[in-house]
Design an enzyme around this catalytic site. Structure first.
Site: not given
Ligand code: AQP
Length: 332
Positions: A113, A196, A199
């Site tokens: 991230k 993956k 969102k």
């Protein structure tokens, strides 16, 4: 059979998708039948990456609506938002002082991230796993249903619980067990089978949102990456075809079947056959959930009532446990 105390959370960072449903929500619903369950909209986690305040408020309600639309019952399970129970942040601080920097440095989600510009990531993003440990341990939870992507964070939570118990020579925390879906623990992006479904992926074609219409589902599945060759016969041939494997896995899971059986049914056929069948079953299972989400969102007062009542119940358990934890640490 011993009753489990189940805790899990979902970030209100946007509309929930098929990965959230198959990897988490579906499991949440099954577990509430026979166990005490606490399900949290983890808004403190959400702000580890900047969130627009107006959107965040909407997303907290939308995540609550998705919980209910997927089949969670607020009378059976405790449903609430994390920031309304201050014990999460209080325990997180204590656990920040128990967890070791070396442990956090191994967390792959932070690396993914934060990306290349790690210096600019928030401190919150770095210590996110300690807050997640606090969420779980605050309620002395015994079981945590999560997608496979959260397995490493749960292992860290177990290390923290163990270390706390050892340091203070008291068995305060149970060591929580992960509950990871067997058939499909990780739903991958429809555009890139090595990433993956998420969102925050820029492309809406990478995921099926729970609120997608039947037309959108058909369009997204049609555009999903697959393979130019027909569907293979053996599992081993899928090793080098992550996108094809993902579509077959999703179909098998929705169909309550196994990958082996699906391959047997589909071997030698074109991917367009699989895509048609997959769209049909997605429309059958996901569209009713999407419709319910929209209905719940039309009654914001009800959603607020659900989370306020849930917060009150969660707070009672949290305060009791926090008192014992603070006492153990040596606070007056
Ligand atoms: N693709 C996935 N496959 C299986 N399980 C998944 N989960 C999320 N994505 C998948 C599971 O859903 C629960 C809630 O996840 P979350 O929304 O709190 O956080 P996340 O894992 O970071 O989800 P996203 O979609 O990737 O959100 P963003 O983009 O905001 O970071 C968890 O149990 C998770 O395992």
């Amino acid at each position: 059979m011993e009753k489990k105390l189940v805790f899990s959370g979902v970030q209100p960072t946007g509309s929930l998708h098929l990965g959230n449903y198959l990897g988490a929500l579906k499991n949440f619903v099954d577990l509430q039948k026979n166990n005490e369950c606490i399900y949290c909209v983890v808004d403190l986690h959400a702000i580890t990456v900047f969130q627009d305040p107006i959107e965040l408020r909407d997303n907290i309600l939308e995540t609550t609506a998705a919980f209910l639309a997927s089949g969670l019952d607020h009378k059976k399970s405790i449903i609430f938002n994390q920031s309304s129970v201050s014990g999460h942040a209080e325990l997180a601080w204590i656990l920040n002082c128990v967890a070791r920097i070396g442990w956090l440095n191994r967390m792959t989600q932070f690396k993914d991230k934060a990306g290349k510009d790690r210096e600019k990531a928030s401190v919150g993003l770095y210590i996110y796993p300690n807050l997640m440990a606090a969420d779980i341990l605050l309620y002395k939870s015994t079981h945590v249903p999560v997608g496979a992507d959260q397995k490493q964070h749960l292992e860290l939570c177990r290390d923290i619980a163990q270390r706390f118990n050892n340091d203070f020579k008291k068995n305060i925390f149970p060591i929580p067990e992960p509950l990871i879906q067997k058939n499909i623990s990780r739903v991958m992006s429809l555009r890139d089978g090595t990433k993956k479904m998420s969102k925050s992926d820029e492309s809406s074609y990478s995921r099926i949102d729970l609120k997608d219409s039947a037309d959108e589902i058909v369009k997204k599945i049609k555009k999903a990456k697959s393979d130019s060759l027909p569907i293979p016969e053996s599992l081993s041939e899928l090793d080098s075809k992550p996108e094809a494997l993902n579509l077959l896995n999703i179909y098998s899971d929705l169909n309550k079947s196994t990958l082996e059986k699906t391959l047997n049914e589909m071997k030698g056929k074109d991917y367009s056959y699989l895509k048609n069948k997959l769209s049909e079953i997605l429309i059958e299972i996901i569209c009713p959930i999407g419709k319910k989400i929209t209905q719940f969102l039309d009654d914001k007062n009800f959603l607020e009532k659900v989370i306020n009542e849930g917060s009150e119940k969660a707070n009672k358990i949290a305060q009791k446990n926090l008192k014992e934890i603070k006492n153990t640490v040596g606070f007056l």
